[in-house]
Write a protein that holds these residues in place. Sequence first.
Motif: not given
Length: 271
Positions: A185-208
Amino acid sequence: MATMITTDCISCGACEPECPNNAISQGDPIFVIDAKLCTECVGFHDYEACAAVCPVDCCVTDQNNIESEEVLIARAKQLHPETQFGDNFESRFRKGQGKAGAPANGGAAAAVANSDGAAATGQPAAAGVPVYAEAEVNFQELPPIDSWTVPMRCYKCNEPHVEPVTNFAIGNVIFCPHCHKSTVVRDNLNYHIRTLLKDAYDKWETEQAQFLARREQELAQLMEKRAKEAETFETHQKHELERIRQQLDVIGDNYDAPGKPLRKGNRFRWS
Ligand code: SF4
Ligand code: SF4
């Protein structure tokens, strides 16, 4: 049944401005209702507005002109093409089913509208009025962030396999379960997965939070609007009361015919 005015009319004019359809006009010698314009206030009130203000109860239903609610609301729509009536329009046919009662003054039509035969009380009906509760929002909960899995396809054997998201730490080695070829696992793959999940969770809470705040604001605005409406209506009723008193004063003042034979019958029901 269109509403009609009987010969008991004293031409006080109180009903004319109340009609939402401009169906009432001064006739000779009494006021008249144009049946082609009268909707029995269907679409606007759950009572006949003219009957509600008439001091002598002479706005009555015309038994010779039977019309259904469908006909009357169709007429209202035709007369007011700019108005959206919706399905839950005001109608005397559904009086007591969630609609406010007439500002009753003992008017004949209002009394007729009480299908249970009870006398009009002047108070909006409480019984049978449904209580509306705020719809509950069942928010979806996101699963724990570490419980996600990521589908992969082996670059060597091209077979698919699924890995827990926790396996995608930088430098971790993932083995294909089919051919056992390894992937680091390279840093770019780790970065894409972490970013996707973090943004999704932040958006979820903000929208609620935004959704809840918007509903709170709308509710506050609605309550404020209703409070203003109630105040306006109370003022309107005070004016109506004063007008009825003044009209009765006029009738009393004009009754100056000593010795004149009493008219047969009496337009006042209570005497
Ligand atoms: S019943 Fe309503 S629509 Fe008909 S004349 Fe009276 S106020 Fe107008
Ligand atoms: S309120 Fe009654 S009495 Fe007065 S003009 Fe209208 S129908 Fe006649």
